[in-house]
Design a protein around this motif. Structure first.
Motif, PDB file in Angstrom:
ATOM      1  N   ASP A   7     -22.189   0.551   7.845  1.00 34.64           N
ATOM      2  CA  ASP A   7     -21.485   1.581   8.600  1.00 34.64           C
ATOM      3  C   ASP A   7     -20.021   1.507   8.197  1.00 34.64           C
ATOM      4  OD1 ASP A   7     -20.265   3.174  10.581  1.00 34.64           O
ATOM      5  OD2 ASP A   7     -21.819   2.640  12.038  1.00 34.64           O
ATOM      6  N   TYR A   8     -19.420   2.653   7.895  1.00 28.87           N
ATOM      7  CA  TYR A   8     -18.024   2.610   7.440  1.00 28.87           C
ATOM      8  C   TYR A   8     -17.042   3.040   8.524  1.00 28.87           C
ATOM      9  CZ  TYR A   8     -17.999   7.682   7.161  1.00 28.87           C
ATOM     10  OH  TYR A   8     -18.045   9.005   7.488  1.00 28.87           O
ATOM     11  N   LEU A   9     -17.535   3.463   9.692  1.00 26.15           N
ATOM     12  CA  LEU A   9     -16.633   4.127  10.642  1.00 26.15           C
ATOM     13  C   LEU A   9     -15.568   3.188  11.219  1.00 26.15           C
ATOM     14  CD1 LEU A   9     -19.123   6.582  12.345  1.00 26.15           C
ATOM     15  CD2 LEU A   9     -17.179   7.169  10.862  1.00 26.15           C
ATOM     16  N   ALA A  10     -15.911   1.921  11.451  1.00 25.94           N
ATOM     17  CA  ALA A  10     -14.902   0.993  11.979  1.00 25.94           C
ATOM     18  C   ALA A  10     -13.806   0.760  10.934  1.00 25.94           C
ATOM     19  CB  ALA A  10     -15.549  -0.336  12.375  1.00 25.94           C
ATOM     20  N   GLU A  11     -14.224   0.637   9.683  1.00 22.20           N
ATOM     21  CA  GLU A  11     -13.233   0.449   8.616  1.00 22.20           C
ATOM     22  C   GLU A  11     -12.351   1.689   8.483  1.00 22.20           C
ATOM     23  OE1 GLU A  11     -14.414  -1.372   4.715  1.00 22.20           O
ATOM     24  OE2 GLU A  11     -13.695   0.556   3.976  1.00 22.20           O
ATOM     25  N   TYR A  12     -12.955   2.855   8.571  1.00 23.38           N
ATOM     26  CA  TYR A  12     -12.178   4.092   8.471  1.00 23.38           C
ATOM     27  C   TYR A  12     -11.170   4.176   9.612  1.00 23.38           C
ATOM     28  CZ  TYR A  12     -11.035   9.061   8.332  1.00 23.38           C
ATOM     29  OH  TYR A  12     -10.366  10.251   8.286  1.00 23.38           O
ATOM     30  N   GLU A  13     -11.609   3.774  10.787  1.00 25.11           N
ATOM     31  CA  GLU A  13     -10.712   3.794  11.947  1.00 25.11           C
ATOM     32  C   GLU A  13      -9.464   2.938  11.659  1.00 25.11           C
ATOM     33  OE1 GLU A  13     -11.252   5.915  14.294  1.00 25.11           O
ATOM     34  OE2 GLU A  13      -9.303   5.294  15.096  1.00 25.11           O
ATOM     35  N   ALA A  14      -9.684   1.774  11.062  1.00 21.27           N
ATOM     36  CA  ALA A  14      -8.566   0.862  10.780  1.00 21.27           C
ATOM     37  C   ALA A  14      -7.698   1.348   9.622  1.00 21.27           C
ATOM     38  CB  ALA A  14      -9.119  -0.538  10.472  1.00 21.27           C
ATOM     39  N   GLU A  15      -8.293   2.103   8.692  1.00 24.33           N
ATOM     40  CA  GLU A  15      -7.568   2.460   7.457  1.00 24.33           C
ATOM     41  C   GLU A  15      -7.280   3.950   7.368  1.00 24.33           C
ATOM     42  OE1 GLU A  15      -9.809   0.934   4.165  1.00 24.33           O
ATOM     43  OE2 GLU A  15      -9.727  -1.138   4.907  1.00 24.33           O
ATOM     44  N   ARG A  16      -7.525   4.667   8.447  1.00 25.68           N
ATOM     45  CA  ARG A  16      -7.476   6.120   8.424  1.00 25.68           C
ATOM     46  C   ARG A  16      -6.196   6.678   7.805  1.00 25.68           C
ATOM     47  NH1 ARG A  16      -9.593  10.295  11.948  1.00 25.68           N
ATOM     48  NH2 ARG A  16     -10.729   8.691  13.073  1.00 25.68           N
ATOM     49  N   ARG A  17      -5.045   6.123   8.203  1.00 27.79           N
ATOM     50  CA  ARG A  17      -3.786   6.704   7.712  1.00 27.79           C
ATOM     51  C   ARG A  17      -3.651   6.558   6.207  1.00 27.79           C
ATOM     52  NH1 ARG A  17       0.825   4.669  11.575  1.00 27.79           N
ATOM     53  NH2 ARG A  17       2.092   5.334   9.823  1.00 27.79           N
ATOM     54  N   LEU A  20      -6.262   8.994   4.477  1.00 22.90           N
ATOM     55  CA  LEU A  20      -5.846  10.403   4.523  1.00 22.90           C
ATOM     56  C   LEU A  20      -4.575  10.623   3.714  1.00 22.90           C
ATOM     57  CD1 LEU A  20      -6.766  11.357   8.203  1.00 22.90           C
ATOM     58  CD2 LEU A  20      -8.067  11.706   6.092  1.00 22.90           C
ATOM     59  N   ASP A  21      -3.717   9.614   3.643  1.00 17.72           N
ATOM     60  CA  ASP A  21      -2.532   9.709   2.792  1.00 17.72           C
ATOM     61  C   ASP A  21      -2.942   9.807   1.318  1.00 17.72           C
ATOM     62  OD1 ASP A  21       0.460   9.519   2.479  1.00 17.72           O
ATOM     63  OD2 ASP A  21      -0.186   7.819   1.237  1.00 17.72           O
ATOM     64  N   ALA A  22      -3.997   9.095   0.953  1.00 21.12           N
ATOM     65  CA  ALA A  22      -4.502   9.172  -0.427  1.00 21.12           C
ATOM     66  C   ALA A  22      -4.961  10.599  -0.727  1.00 21.12           C
ATOM     67  CB  ALA A  22      -5.662   8.188  -0.622  1.00 21.12           C
ATOM     68  N   VAL A 187     -19.274  -3.093  -2.466  1.00 26.33           N
ATOM     69  CA  VAL A 187     -18.209  -4.000  -2.035  1.00 26.33           C
ATOM     70  C   VAL A 187     -16.845  -3.313  -2.181  1.00 26.33           C
ATOM     71  CG1 VAL A 187     -17.127  -6.252  -2.414  1.00 26.33           C
ATOM     72  CG2 VAL A 187     -19.615  -6.006  -2.607  1.00 26.33           C
ATOM     73  N   LEU A 188     -16.664  -2.555  -3.249  1.00 25.87           N
ATOM     74  CA  LEU A 188     -15.541  -1.615  -3.350  1.00 25.87           C
ATOM     75  C   LEU A 188     -16.152  -0.222  -3.338  1.00 25.87           C
ATOM     76  CD1 LEU A 188     -12.535  -0.983  -3.706  1.00 25.87           C
ATOM     77  CD2 LEU A 188     -12.865  -1.132  -6.189  1.00 25.87           C
ATOM     78  N   GLY A 189     -16.026   0.463  -2.207  1.00 19.60           N
ATOM     79  CA  GLY A 189     -16.706   1.745  -2.036  1.00 19.60           C
ATOM     80  C   GLY A 189     -15.725   2.883  -1.844  1.00 19.60           C
ATOM     81  N   ALA A 190     -16.061   4.030  -2.412  1.00 15.72           N
ATOM     82  CA  ALA A 190     -15.249   5.230  -2.238  1.00 15.72           C
ATOM     83  C   ALA A 190     -15.699   5.982  -0.982  1.00 15.72           C
ATOM     84  CB  ALA A 190     -15.388   6.119  -3.473  1.00 15.72           C
ATOM     85  N   TYR A 191     -15.107   7.134  -0.748  1.00 15.98           N
ATOM     86  CA  TYR A 191     -15.562   8.028   0.337  1.00 15.98           C
ATOM     87  C   TYR A 191     -16.390   9.154  -0.265  1.00 15.98           C
ATOM     88  CZ  TYR A 191     -13.096   5.619   4.044  1.00 15.98           C
ATOM     89  OH  TYR A 191     -12.705   4.676   4.968  1.00 15.98           O
ATOM     90  N   GLY A 192     -17.326   8.751  -1.095  1.00 16.75           N
ATOM     91  CA  GLY A 192     -18.178   9.661  -1.853  1.00 16.75           C
ATOM     92  C   GLY A 192     -18.613   8.888  -3.085  1.00 16.75           C
ATOM     93  N   ASP A 193     -18.981   9.602  -4.135  1.00 15.42           N
ATOM     94  CA  ASP A 193     -19.455   8.932  -5.341  1.00 15.42           C
ATOM     95  C   ASP A 193     -18.316   8.543  -6.273  1.00 15.42           C
ATOM     96  OD1 ASP A 193     -22.375   8.746  -5.390  1.00 15.42           O
ATOM     97  OD2 ASP A 193     -22.335  10.931  -5.188  1.00 15.42           O
ATOM     98  N   GLN A 236     -11.242  10.529  -5.041  1.00 14.76           N
ATOM     99  CA  GLN A 236     -11.905   9.225  -4.915  1.00 14.76           C
ATOM    100  C   GLN A 236     -11.111   8.148  -5.649  1.00 14.76           C
ATOM    101  OE1 GLN A 236     -14.077   8.922  -2.744  1.00 14.76           O
ATOM    102  NE2 GLN A 236     -14.673  11.062  -2.451  1.00 14.76           N
ATOM    103  N   ALA A 237     -10.532   8.499  -6.790  1.00 12.73           N
ATOM    104  CA  ALA A 237      -9.745   7.517  -7.550  1.00 12.73           C
ATOM    105  C   ALA A 237      -8.548   7.039  -6.732  1.00 12.73           C
ATOM    106  CB  ALA A 237      -9.273   8.124  -8.871  1.00 12.73           C
ATOM    107  N   GLU A 238      -7.881   7.956  -6.036  1.00 16.21           N
ATOM    108  CA  GLU A 238      -6.704   7.552  -5.249  1.00 16.21           C
ATOM    109  C   GLU A 238      -7.137   6.686  -4.060  1.00 16.21           C
ATOM    110  OE1 GLU A 238      -3.583   7.860  -6.159  1.00 16.21           O
ATOM    111  OE2 GLU A 238      -2.843   6.874  -4.346  1.00 16.21           O
ATOM    112  N   ILE A 239      -8.255   7.031  -3.440  1.00 13.73           N
ATOM    113  CA  ILE A 239      -8.773   6.185  -2.347  1.00 13.73           C
ATOM    114  C   ILE A 239      -9.137   4.802  -2.888  1.00 13.73           C
ATOM    115  CG2 ILE A 239     -10.727   5.894  -0.758  1.00 13.73           C
ATOM    116  CD1 ILE A 239     -10.672   8.974  -0.362  1.00 13.73           C
TER     117      ILE A 239
END
Ligand SMILES: *Cc1c(COP(=O)(O)O)cnc(C)c1O
Length: 369
Positions: A7-17, A20-22, A187-193, A236-239
């Motif tokens: 599940d990525y939602l907790a990580e997204y919550e912590a890293e959201r800014r 989204l800045d990326a 282990v290093l995952g994007a927000y897509g492929d 994805q590269a910037e993320i």
């Protein structure tokens, strides 16, 4: 609440800014394809590994296919790999037009049995393709030695081994090239492929850049060999650039979960993952083994815990690869494992209470089995 393996939602919550800045950075940049973020990520990912080149591509499967093609592997060539892997390892060999040849895995760590590789080499063998499965590295020394002796290429499948080391050496830095996936669960995952190929061979790097760009040698010049469109997406590269800075921290988080599981499940009938001496495991998945696997998974549903199996069907038993001619029983360790392994929830942001819930539920289920 349902407990899921990933599940990525907790990580997204912590890293959201930061995430989204990326996205905004790319949208504001004026270049949406193959711009500064892909170039920057390629440089930073190569530097992390001490490699000379990195080529960003659209996913891990195509990283493998293009990696094989850049190494000169194609129709008529045999590639030695394992059947105990994610199907895309083998799909990629097929897509390159080559023929997969399987060796079995070791019962201790479920990794390629390197002692079996020499016997699988024929006069058509062109490449060895070890898979650093579950987060541990295959022993590369005997493979390199064999490859040098027979003039074979070595392509590492690192889709599950970002940041993993063996004998102090990072996954992806021993072979002629290494393929990575940045599928969100990795282990290093994007927000897509996303995917990438590492190499320190300038000619391989040049071919990869053509292969991912229709086969063109430079932008809008004519091409000699029609190829693919397999570009890594700029967003994805910037993320991935942002997340690469945290890769070692993600790995530490996974190891902490693994330690808690190992302590909580010690002394049960469950066979826990073993780290082979010299390996620094990154726990892409936490794979345990039990002869009554199916009963355990079924009973855990009552606790609202849903588990995965990586992987329930060995690739050589899939109907799509029946033409390869591997009879049932031909890879006994791989086949036995497939019926007994399952994966516990594993991701760095997995809350402590969910880790403990999994441990307690498993202990109860195992005691009453
Ligand atoms: C995930 C994975 C792949 C494929 O990566 P995609 O990005 O999903 O195409 C290939 N090999 C292994 C071992 C994997 O785990």
């Amino acid at each position: 609440m349902t407990t899921r393996v990933w599940d990525y939602l907790a990580e997204y919550e912590a890293e959201r800014r930061d995430i989204l800045d990326a996205v905004e950075t790319v949208f504001d940049s004026g270049q949406l394809v193959l711009g500064a973020s892909v170039r920057g990520f390629e440089e930073e990912f190569a530097a992390y590994h001490g490699a000379d080149h990195c080529v960003g591509v659209d996913n891990g499967t195509n990283a493998l296919t293009l990696g094989l093609q850049a190494l000169g592997i194609g129709p008529g060539d045999e590639v030695i790999t394992v059947s105990n892997t994610a199907a895309p390892t083998v799909v990629a060999i097929d897509a390159a037009g080559a023929t997969p040849v399987f060796v079995d895995v070791r019962a201790e760590d479920f990794l390629m049995d390197t002692d079996q590789v020499a016997a699988a080499v024929t006069d058509r063998t062109r490449c060895l393709l070890p898979v650093h499965l579950y987060g541990q590295c295959v022993d590369m020394a005997p493979l390199k030695e064999l490859a040098d002796r027979h003039g074979l290429a070595v392509l590492e499948d690192c889709a599950q081994a970002h940041g993993a080391r063996r004998g102090g050496t990072l996954a992806g830095t021993t072979g002629d090239a290494a393929a990575f996936s940045f599928y969100p669960t990795k282990v290093l995952g994007a927000y897509g492929d996303g995917g990438a190929v590492l190499t320190s061979d300038a000619a391989v790097d040049r071919r990869l850049r053509q292969l991912r760009y229709y086969g063109m040698e430079e932008r809008y010049y004519t091409l000699r060999t029609p190829a693919h469109n397999s570009r890594l997406d700029e967003v994805q590269a910037e993320i991935l650039r942002r997340k690469l800075r945290r890769l070692d921290r993600y790995v530490e988080g996974r190891r902490a979960v693994a330690r808690r599981y190992a302590e909580g499940l010690a002394g049960t009938s469950l066979e826990l993952p073993r780290t082979t001496p010299g390996n620094e495991h990154v726990y892409y998945v936490y794979v345990v083994r039990h002869p009554r696997r199916d009963d355990i998974i079924e009973r855990l549903r009552a606790y609202d815990i849903h588990l995965n199996i990586s992987y329930p069907w060995p690739v050589h038993t899939m109907s799509g690869f029946a033409h390869l001619g591997y009879a049932e029983g031909s890879l006994p360790v791989t086949e036995r494992l497939a019926g007994e392994i399952f994966s516990l929830p594993m991701y760095p942001s997995l809350p402590l209470d969910l880790q403990d819930k999994v441990v307690h539920a498993l202990r109860e289920v195992l005691e009453t089995l």
